[in-house]
Design an enzyme around this catalytic site. Structure first.
Site, PDB file in Angstrom:
ATOM      1  N   LYS A 130      87.205  63.455  58.362  1.00  9.79           N
ATOM      2  CA  LYS A 130      86.706  62.170  58.868  1.00  9.79           C
ATOM      3  C   LYS A 130      87.722  61.070  58.567  1.00  9.79           C
ATOM      4  O   LYS A 130      88.582  61.244  57.701  1.00  9.79           O
ATOM      5  CB  LYS A 130      85.346  61.833  58.257  1.00  9.79           C
TER       6      LYS A 130
HETATM    7  C1  LIG Z   1      81.392  66.427  59.983  1.00 10.54           C
HETATM    8  C2  LIG Z   1      80.100  66.296  60.669  1.00 10.54           C
HETATM    9  C3  LIG Z   1      78.876  66.626  60.072  1.00 10.54           C
HETATM   10  C4  LIG Z   1      78.780  67.292  58.730  1.00 10.54           C
HETATM   11  O1  LIG Z   1      79.434  66.631  57.726  1.00 10.54           O
HETATM   12  P1  LIG Z   1      79.969  67.488  56.443  1.00 10.54           P
HETATM   13  O2  LIG Z   1      80.361  66.422  55.486  1.00 10.54           O
HETATM   14  O3  LIG Z   1      81.089  68.324  56.929  1.00 10.54           O
HETATM   15  O4  LIG Z   1      78.801  68.281  55.968  1.00 10.54           O
HETATM   16  C5  LIG Z   1      77.713  66.381  60.763  1.00 10.54           C
HETATM   17  N1  LIG Z   1      77.727  65.871  62.002  1.00 10.54           N
HETATM   18  C6  LIG Z   1      78.879  65.557  62.621  1.00 10.54           C
HETATM   19  C7  LIG Z   1      78.816  64.958  63.979  1.00 10.54           C
HETATM   20  C8  LIG Z   1      80.101  65.781  61.993  1.00 10.54           C
HETATM   21  O5  LIG Z   1      81.239  65.486  62.625  1.00 10.54           O
END
Ligand SMILES: *Cc1c(COP(=O)(O)O)cnc(C)c1O
Length: 456
Positions: free
Chosen positions: A243
């Site tokens: 992210k």
């Molecule tokens: C990355 C992501 C998640 C999950 O997040 P994690 O921290 O990897 O568990 C959920 N929804 C979306 C749209 C994502 O991009």
């Protein structure tokens, strides 16, 4: 040649640190497209081609140095953290600071830090009282973390179709999917492009549904000027490494709802209320341990000081790319509402297959040879197409709510035609705050060059 040998899938998606996009990619990607029967490499195409894949000059001449993602702000915060004699989240100064900074980005009353975006969504689903057999409508094109918490609460993800070029929920299809069992909608702001929240909120209110915003890819996005995560009953964020702000792994869930908000803490922390005695003693709720510790909170708090610059730059670059490719026949740019701020966790345009003499996969390969950090599609298939869904094998190969007759859901029969078409015709382009506008203009030129060359 696989993607991995040039730039990994995660890096493509997120554009992480230390990468130099540009010249380094040409050689490998050029080889990748030289497969038999590819129109890109047929002798006829080769003759008068200026494509990089045929030895021409690549369209992308600028390189993008994506830079380091952490430095002094993170180091200072980690130093402060090491002065503490406890690294536990409850009452921890780093967690307090992270919550304070989070509330500047997403002004909600109740906030719980947690171990992932998946955890943030699970906490929201549990705090909302979603339970066995309840239906939760969401997008089939997302990280599986969107629905893991739904399934763990023994509720049933119901997949609705998407709008063609926002890649977000089609509100009319959500409406069609509502049944008496529907309890909630999870609106995924895919790539950090805000969903149509007013329409979804109106629909939710009309049917007394809970609206959960999956903001994992949407740090810094704005819906009609409002911060993302504040329109729904819950906003759920991920701090996972891919992210655009991160502490390696982590998450944050927020709510201003007076009933649900106070439940975020216990549902992130074994069901134990650490606040007032309002609930009395003992375990009155049941939950797993989703806590985030102080080292993660320190890094995340520092990262949030960078967010506005990161989000503003990504928004500008993505919008610029749209503006520059909108006129190209056969190309459908990423669609964003003019009053919203999309932060382009990645950019994705679609091709109209009938407009080109080349497959989508070859289009992406030829683009890579031009120096564009491009890849075909996004996730491998819609979530309902994954084996664990088709086989309903969520819990030791079984799915209790179906066995007990609480749902008739059969994922092997689910179809969301537009979502499938998006995955089949989309081409993903890395957007990164380290890129210059000149670089993006090169990318646009490359797309136009390839589109022209292979136009029918
Ligand atoms: C990355 C992501 C998640 C999950 O997040 P994690 O921290 O990897 O568990 C959920 N929804 C979306 C749209 C994502 O991009």
């Amino acid at each position: 040649m696989s993607e991995k040998q040039t730039i990994s899938r995660r890096q493509f998606v997120a554009g992480t640190s230390g990468l130099v996009l540009g010249a380094a990619m040409h050689g490998g990607a050029a080889k990748a497209a030289e497969t038999p029967r590819s129109p890109a490499t047929s002798p006829a195409a080769k003759k008068k081609s200026d494509l990089a894949i045929h030895g021409g000059k690549p369209a992308v001449t600028h390189s993008a140095s994506l830079g380091r993602r952490w430095g002094d702000p993170e180091r200072r915060q980690l130093d402060a953290m090491l002065q503490q004699d406890t690294l536990f989240y409850w009452g921890g100064p780093q967690t307090k600071l992270l919550i304070e900074r989070f509330q500047q980005v997403c002004p909600v009353k109740y906030v719980q830090t947690c171990s992932s975006g998946t955890a943030a969504i699970h906490i929201a689903v549990a705090a909302a009282g979603i339970g066995p057999g309840d239906e939760v409508i969401t997008s089939p094109v997302t990280d599986i973390g969107t629905v893991i918490g739904v399934l763990y609460q023994q509720a049933v993800p119901v997949f609705a179709d998407l709008a063609p070029c926002t890649y977000n929920l089609d509100v009319e299809d959500v409406r069609r999917k509502i049944t008496p069992k529907t309890k909630a909608i999870i609106a995924v702001h895919l790539t950090g492009n805000p969903c149509d929240l007013d329409a979804l909120k109106a629909l939710a209110d009309q049917h007394k549904l809970i609206l959960i915003e999956d903001c994992a890819q949407a740090w810094g996005a704005r819906y009609r000027g409002r911060p993302i995560g504040t329109v729904g009953h819950f906003g759920c964020f991920s701090l996972q490494n891919s992210k655009h702000v991160t502490c390696g792994d982590g998450g944050v869930v927020g709510s201003s709802h007076e009933e649900f908000g106070p439940l975020l803490q216990p549902f992130g922390d074994k069901g134990a209320f650490r606040t007032a005695r309002r609930e009395g003693g003992g375990f009155r709720r049941f939950a797993t341990n989703y806590r985030m510790s102080e080292p993660q909170a320190a890094v995340a708090a520092a990262q949030l000081t960078r967010l506005e610059a990161i989000a503003a730059k990504r928004a500008r670059l993505g919008n610029l790319l749209s503006e520059k490719i909108a006129h190209i026949p056969g190309i459908r740019p990423h669609e964003v509402h003019p009053q919203d701020r999309a932060v382009y966790w990645f950019y994705m345009f679609r091709i109209r297959p009938e407009a080109f003499r080349i497959s989508r996969d070859d289009f992406a390969r030829v683009l890579r040879a031009e120096g564009v950090p491009a890849a075909a599609g996004y996730i491998h298939s819609c979530l309902y197409g994954e084996p664990v869904f088709r086989e309903h094998g969520f819990f030791a190969g079984r799915w209790p709510v179906r066995e007990f007759g609480l749902t008739q859901m059969d994922y092997s029969k689910v179809k969301c035609p537009e979502a499938e078409a998006i995955l089949a015709t989309g081409i993903r382009v890395t957007i990164h705050e380290g890129m210059s506008e000149e670089y993006i203009l090169d990318v646009a030129k490359a797309i136009e060059k390839v589109a022209k060359h292979f136009a029918v």
